[in-house]
Scaffold this motif. Sequence first.
Motif, PDB file in Angstrom:
ATOM      1  N   ARG A  85       0.858  -1.176   0.000  1.00 30.72           N
ATOM      2  CA  ARG A  85       0.000   0.000   0.000  1.00 30.72           C
ATOM      3  C   ARG A  85       0.898   1.230   0.000  1.00 30.72           C
ATOM      4  O   ARG A  85       1.875   1.297   0.747  1.00 30.72           O
ATOM      5  N   GLY A  86       0.597   2.187  -0.847  1.00 29.88           N
ATOM      6  CA  GLY A  86       1.442   3.370  -0.936  1.00 29.88           C
ATOM      7  C   GLY A  86       0.668   4.572  -1.435  1.00 29.88           C
ATOM      8  O   GLY A  86      -0.575   4.613  -1.356  1.00 29.88           O
ATOM      9  N   GLN A  87       1.390   5.512  -1.990  1.00 22.84           N
ATOM     10  CA  GLN A  87       0.771   6.717  -2.502  1.00 22.84           C
ATOM     11  C   GLN A  87       1.661   7.314  -3.588  1.00 22.84           C
ATOM     12  O   GLN A  87       2.833   6.955  -3.715  1.00 22.84           O
ATOM     13  N   THR A  88       1.074   8.232  -4.335  1.00 23.41           N
ATOM     14  CA  THR A  88       1.824   8.913  -5.382  1.00 23.41           C
ATOM     15  C   THR A  88       2.548  10.118  -4.780  1.00 23.41           C
ATOM     16  O   THR A  88       2.082  10.728  -3.812  1.00 23.41           O
ATOM     17  N   GLY A 284       5.962   3.118  -2.038  1.00 23.58           N
ATOM     18  CA  GLY A 284       5.466   2.168  -1.049  1.00 23.58           C
ATOM     19  C   GLY A 284       6.597   1.775  -0.112  1.00 23.58           C
ATOM     20  O   GLY A 284       7.758   2.188  -0.294  1.00 23.58           O
ATOM     21  N   LEU A 304      -4.710   2.969  -8.603  1.00 21.82           N
ATOM     22  CA  LEU A 304      -4.986   4.153  -7.808  1.00 21.82           C
ATOM     23  C   LEU A 304      -6.423   4.120  -7.308  1.00 21.82           C
ATOM     24  O   LEU A 304      -7.263   3.365  -7.810  1.00 21.82           O
ATOM     25  N   ASN A 305      -6.693   4.946  -6.310  1.00 21.55           N
ATOM     26  CA  ASN A 305      -8.018   4.905  -5.709  1.00 21.55           C
ATOM     27  C   ASN A 305      -9.115   5.372  -6.655  1.00 21.55           C
ATOM     28  O   ASN A 305     -10.287   5.122  -6.417  1.00 21.55           O
ATOM     29  N   GLN A 345      -2.182  10.559  -4.107  1.00 15.77           N
ATOM     30  CA  GLN A 345      -3.246   9.573  -4.281  1.00 15.77           C
ATOM     31  C   GLN A 345      -2.838   8.223  -3.683  1.00 15.77           C
ATOM     32  O   GLN A 345      -1.693   7.785  -3.819  1.00 15.77           O
ATOM     33  N   THR A 346      -3.811   7.567  -3.034  1.00  9.77           N
ATOM     34  CA  THR A 346      -3.559   6.239  -2.484  1.00  9.77           C
ATOM     35  C   THR A 346      -3.427   5.233  -3.618  1.00  9.77           C
ATOM     36  O   THR A 346      -4.163   5.295  -4.607  1.00  9.77           O
ATOM     37  N   ALA A 347      -2.492   4.302  -3.467  1.00  3.90           N
ATOM     38  CA  ALA A 347      -2.225   3.328  -4.527  1.00  3.90           C
ATOM     39  C   ALA A 347      -1.997   1.948  -3.915  1.00  3.90           C
ATOM     40  O   ALA A 347      -1.433   1.823  -2.824  1.00  3.90           O
ATOM     41  N   GLU A 348      -2.474   0.934  -4.630  1.00  4.13           N
ATOM     42  CA  GLU A 348      -2.186  -0.455  -4.289  1.00  4.13           C
ATOM     43  C   GLU A 348      -1.148  -0.962  -5.280  1.00  4.13           C
ATOM     44  O   GLU A 348      -1.389  -0.978  -6.490  1.00  4.13           O
TER      45      GLU A 348
END
Length: 434
Positions: A85-88, A284, A304-305, A345-348
């Motif tokens: 789980r991470g983000q941009t 991440g 992305l979400n 933005q949240t990212a998987e």
Amino acid sequence: MRIVPILTAILVAAFLFGLVIERERLFALVSTLSPRADVAEAPDATPQEVSEAEPPAADAVDDGVIRVMATRSVAREIDTQVRLRGQTEAARQVSVLSDANGRVISEPLRKGAFVDAGQLMCELDPGTSAATLAEAEARLAESQARRPEVEARIPEAEARLAEAQARLEEASINAVAAKRLSQGGFASESRVANTEAAVQSAQAAIVSAEAGVKAARAGLDTLQANIESAQAAVARAQTEIDKLQITAPFAGVLETDSAEIGSLLQPGALCATVIQLDPIKVVGFVPETEVRRVEVGALAGARLNGGVVVQARVTFLSRSADPTTRTFRVELTVPNPDLTIRDGQTAEILIQSQGVMAHVLASSVLTLNDAGTLGVRTIDANSEAQFVPVTVLRDAPEGIYLSGLPDQVDVITVGQEFVTDGVPVAPSFEEVIQ
């Protein structure tokens, strides 16, 4: 008096007495009167007749053996993935600060505006900076204009030195000649003294000429120092003027408004914040238990979400763990020419890893042993139940992917909760039943 209810009560009482008190005799009597018993006792009954009369029970097994359902699973190689789980994050982000004092005289740029590298964002009032620069340039021009005069003094001083050396040589010759004439009685003592005085005078002239040469050369060095000082003053004044124009360090998007016109900026005051979103990073953090499965250059993807799916490669893997979370930073670099992906933005994240051998089984086969370890019950070569710990790799529509089992294994699918290690089992395989 009614006779029927009384007879009914007597019969029911007799039946209950036989069922409860004389149960074994009652069952023996029933078995004796049963037609199946006659068939079993007939000596000339054929095996087919006996089979048709009473088929054997399907669950007839030895005492202590538990019947279970099982499946025979064969391992296959699958592509494993590391899920994070991470983000941009913006590729670059900088707060552009002022280096000079002054009031803003340029119109502000609004946040969200696109700027190019070197584009003006804030301009400050120059004040007396232009006059300071002009003064420094004038001093530089004056120093440079004096160079021919100072340089001409060196040959002049060197010529005087050569003249003094020639006079010294002449005086030395005259002094030697006067001494020889005096010894022969052809010259007076006063003439000898005059020639010797001329020699000393010539020597003093040489010393004075050499000092003149050194002074001329020192004057040239002083002039060069003055020129360099004037050039430094010009550069300093020009730098102060350049600081009055604050430009974008790279192409990007303004995250904040630039400084408003008329506002006073001091060194360290914010002009604007610029971020670069093309390319953009997806960041991440990998736990230390899985960091060996991640390599720089590995193919990866991120969801992305907002439902946007992107593909990239791992461009950075930290060599130092975060001291708090004990995780390692990993970055993907994703092209973002239309700037649809935003910062934060949240990212998987899914990072492809090396393939492993795994079994695909239903999640219902999982169980726990007495120590709380996750695993499955298998059937060994002696038809006994055995617990085997497993590792869940990932979920899939067809089941779960497990590792830790042999390449081929019989797994109990129904009844695994009723057996323990070493208990004999009689398996019925699902493939045969189907």
